[in-house]
Design a protein around this motif. Structure first.
Motif, PDB file in Angstrom:
ATOM      1  N   VAL A 204       0.781  -1.361  -0.018  1.00 35.83           N
ATOM      2  CA  VAL A 204       0.196  -0.169   0.003  1.00 35.83           C
ATOM      3  C   VAL A 204       0.860   1.287   0.074  1.00 35.83           C
ATOM      4  N   ASP A 205       1.933   1.357   0.829  1.00 35.02           N
ATOM      5  CA  ASP A 205       2.685   2.257   0.830  1.00 35.02           C
ATOM      6  C   ASP A 205       3.585   2.662  -0.525  1.00 35.02           C
ATOM      7  N   TRP A 206       3.885   1.634  -1.317  1.00 31.54           N
ATOM      8  CA  TRP A 206       4.390   1.588  -2.398  1.00 31.54           C
ATOM      9  C   TRP A 206       3.671   2.069  -3.853  1.00 31.54           C
ATOM     10  N   LEU A 207       2.316   1.572  -3.511  1.00 35.81           N
ATOM     11  CA  LEU A 207       1.307   2.123  -4.533  1.00 35.81           C
ATOM     12  C   LEU A 207       1.129   3.669  -4.462  1.00 35.81           C
ATOM     13  N   ASN A 208       0.901   4.222  -3.023  1.00 33.27           N
ATOM     14  CA  ASN A 208       0.832   5.423  -3.067  1.00 33.27           C
ATOM     15  C   ASN A 208       2.130   6.435  -2.857  1.00 33.27           C
ATOM     16  N   ASP A 209       3.032   6.046  -2.915  1.00 38.26           N
ATOM     17  CA  ASP A 209       4.333   6.866  -2.984  1.00 38.26           C
ATOM     18  C   ASP A 209       4.287   7.599  -4.205  1.00 38.26           C
ATOM     19  N   LYS A 210       4.561   8.790  -4.126  1.00 39.81           N
ATOM     20  CA  LYS A 210       4.444   9.772  -5.223  1.00 39.81           C
ATOM     21  C   LYS A 210       5.239   9.518  -6.332  1.00 39.81           C
ATOM     22  N   ASN A 211       6.918   9.210  -5.756  1.00 34.36           N
ATOM     23  CA  ASN A 211       7.788   8.929  -6.755  1.00 34.36           C
ATOM     24  C   ASN A 211       7.445   7.386  -7.776  1.00 34.36           C
ATOM     25  N   VAL A 212       6.949   6.614  -6.957  1.00 28.58           N
ATOM     26  CA  VAL A 212       6.501   5.518  -7.739  1.00 28.58           C
ATOM     27  C   VAL A 212       5.626   5.481  -8.832  1.00 28.58           C
ATOM     28  N   LYS A 213       4.414   6.333  -8.277  1.00 34.58           N
ATOM     29  CA  LYS A 213       3.327   6.675  -9.187  1.00 34.58           C
ATOM     30  C   LYS A 213       3.892   7.468 -10.540  1.00 34.58           C
ATOM     31  N   ALA A 214       4.634   8.459 -10.190  1.00 32.11           N
ATOM     32  CA  ALA A 214       5.333   9.575 -11.525  1.00 32.11           C
ATOM     33  C   ALA A 214       6.250   8.528 -12.068  1.00 32.11           C
ATOM     34  N   ASN A 215       6.950   7.527 -11.590  1.00 30.91           N
ATOM     35  CA  ASN A 215       7.772   6.850 -12.560  1.00 30.91           C
ATOM     36  C   ASN A 215       6.850   5.656 -13.639  1.00 30.91           C
ATOM     37  N   PHE A 216       6.037   5.053 -12.719  1.00 29.77           N
ATOM     38  CA  PHE A 216       4.893   4.232 -13.898  1.00 29.77           C
ATOM     39  C   PHE A 216       4.379   5.260 -14.917  1.00 29.77           C
ATOM     40  N   SER A 217       3.963   6.421 -14.187  1.00 31.06           N
ATOM     41  CA  SER A 217       3.130   7.463 -15.271  1.00 31.06           C
ATOM     42  C   SER A 217       3.949   7.634 -16.429  1.00 31.06           C
ATOM     43  N   LYS A 218       5.388   8.096 -16.116  1.00 29.32           N
ATOM     44  CA  LYS A 218       6.297   8.435 -17.045  1.00 29.32           C
ATOM     45  C   LYS A 218       6.425   7.128 -18.043  1.00 29.32           C
ATOM     46  N   LYS A 219       6.414   5.956 -17.675  1.00 32.39           N
ATOM     47  CA  LYS A 219       6.728   4.890 -18.628  1.00 32.39           C
ATOM     48  C   LYS A 219       5.320   4.554 -19.437  1.00 32.39           C
ATOM     49  N   ILE A 220       4.212   4.648 -18.740  1.00 33.44           N
ATOM     50  CA  ILE A 220       3.072   4.445 -19.429  1.00 33.44           C
ATOM     51  C   ILE A 220       2.762   5.753 -20.720  1.00 33.44           C
ATOM     52  N   THR A 221       3.187   6.882 -20.189  1.00 38.47           N
ATOM     53  CA  THR A 221       2.977   7.959 -21.271  1.00 38.47           C
ATOM     54  C   THR A 221       3.879   7.483 -22.545  1.00 38.47           C
ATOM     55  N   ARG A 222       4.950   7.164 -22.377  1.00 38.33           N
ATOM     56  CA  ARG A 222       6.016   6.878 -23.425  1.00 38.33           C
ATOM     57  C   ARG A 222       5.479   5.598 -24.153  1.00 38.33           C
ATOM     58  N   ILE A 223       4.887   4.628 -23.386  1.00 39.80           N
ATOM     59  CA  ILE A 223       4.419   3.364 -24.268  1.00 39.80           C
ATOM     60  C   ILE A 223       3.123   3.844 -24.849  1.00 39.80           C
ATOM     61  N   LEU A 224       2.190   4.491 -24.499  1.00 35.44           N
ATOM     62  CA  LEU A 224       1.085   5.257 -25.117  1.00 35.44           C
ATOM     63  C   LEU A 224       1.417   6.084 -26.602  1.00 35.44           C
ATOM     64  N   GLN A 225       2.600   6.698 -26.252  1.00 36.99           N
ATOM     65  CA  GLN A 225       3.122   7.559 -27.571  1.00 36.99           C
ATOM     66  C   GLN A 225       3.796   6.628 -28.575  1.00 36.99           C
ATOM     67  N   GLU A 226       4.618   5.880 -28.131  1.00 33.87           N
ATOM     68  CA  GLU A 226       5.744   5.066 -29.043  1.00 33.87           C
ATOM     69  C   GLU A 226       5.166   3.678 -29.429  1.00 33.87           C
ATOM     70  N   ASN A 227       4.174   3.005 -28.588  1.00 32.65           N
ATOM     71  CA  ASN A 227       3.954   1.735 -29.071  1.00 32.65           C
ATOM     72  C   ASN A 227       2.598   1.823 -30.005  1.00 32.65           C
ATOM     73  N   LYS A 228       2.702   1.775 -31.259  1.00 29.32           N
ATOM     74  CA  LYS A 228       1.225   1.841 -32.291  1.00 29.32           C
ATOM     75  C   LYS A 228       0.621   0.916 -32.226  1.00 29.32           C
ATOM     76  N   SER A 229       1.126  -0.396 -31.795  1.00 29.53           N
ATOM     77  CA  SER A 229       0.495  -1.887 -32.012  1.00 29.53           C
ATOM     78  C   SER A 229      -0.614  -2.099 -30.918  1.00 29.53           C
ATOM     79  N   LEU A 230      -0.813  -1.149 -29.766  1.00 33.37           N
ATOM     80  CA  LEU A 230      -1.580  -1.471 -28.909  1.00 33.37           C
ATOM     81  C   LEU A 230      -3.069  -1.485 -29.303  1.00 33.37           C
TER      82      LEU A 230
END
Length: 247
Positions: A204-230
């Motif tokens: 729970v602490d990990w899921l709500n850690d702002k740095n963890v959320k920012a890290n995964f958000s950054k990765k998701i944004t990149r995947i959404l932008q770069e992976n056209k096969s989704l």
């Protein structure tokens, strides 16, 4: 050290835990003489999942020092089999339960470190599969497996942040969207326990850690932008998760 090298090292670390011709297992109704004999007379590296299951894991627990000694004897082979998704116990969730890691006094630091390293490397291997690993388990099953055996989940969760693959993100997406919910304070909480209160808090602490959320958000944004096969469903789910992470 990779997973294969670590397993090889485990045969050295746990090599001192030798056994005789009988085991501390229930012989009244759980383990037959023939199954016990087949297990103890087979070289450790050649033991099969079925031999371990019928000759050891099907036994009721005695919680004795001898039982733990014998578990440590078989442990390198168990680690090896699990690394290949061959489960010697009745279920994946309970395969490490007999380690009794809640009692750290019975574990030298070298052994504990090896198990911690194994948990991280094995979990990273599991993250390469989505939605299911070769033994038809999802990522939550492996978290439960380690948590129920009282492994420390924090190194595992930390490693999840570092794995930068689409499969890892899809596993994270599935984990958050199906296994968590928001509480009244707008914090993510678990829908189900992971069998250890300390590890539940760590997740729970990990899921709500702002740095963890920012890290995964950054990765998701990149995947959404770069992976056209989704496909459309995956794109929408990841987009929705990204919105949750920035709340």
């Amino acid at each position: 050290m990779n997973l294969e090298e670590l397993i090889e090292h485990s045969y050295t670390i746990f090599g001192k835990y030798t056994i005789g011709k009988t085991l501390d297992v229930c012989k009244r109704c759980c383990v037959s003489d023939s199954d016990e004999a087949a297990l103890v007379n087979t070289p450790l590296r050649q033991i099969s999942t079925q031999q371990l299951r019928s000759g050891y894991f099907e036994s009721a627990r005695s919680n004795s020092d001898q039982e733990l000694w014998e578990m440590k004897h078989f442990l390198p082979r168990v680690l090896e089999l699990m690394a290949n998704f061959e489960v010697p116990d009745a279920s994946t969730e309970t395969v490490f339960y007999r380690l009794n890691l809640a009692n750290r006094d019975k574990w030298p630091s070298e052994e504990l470190q090896l198990l911690s390293d194994y948990s991280v490397l094995f979990f990273e291997k599991c993250l390469a599969y989505f939605p299911y690993s070769p033994d038809d388990c999802d990522i939550s099953t492996y978290l439960l497996m380690f948590s129920a055996a009282h492994f420390d989940l924090k190194p595992i969760l930390k490693s999840w942040e570092k794995v930068d693959t689409l499969e890892s993100l899809l596993n994270f997406n599935e984990f958050v969207l199906t296994g968590t919910e928001f509480n009244s304070e707008n914090k993510l909480i678990l829908k189900n326990t992971y069998a250890d209160a300390e590890n539940d808090k760590a997740i729970v602490d990990w899921l709500n850690d702002k740095n963890v959320k920012a890290n995964f958000s950054k990765k998701i944004t990149r995947i959404l932008q770069e992976n056209k096969s989704l496909n459309k469903e995956t794109f929408e789910e990841l987009s929705f998760l990204n919105e949750l992470l920035v709340v």
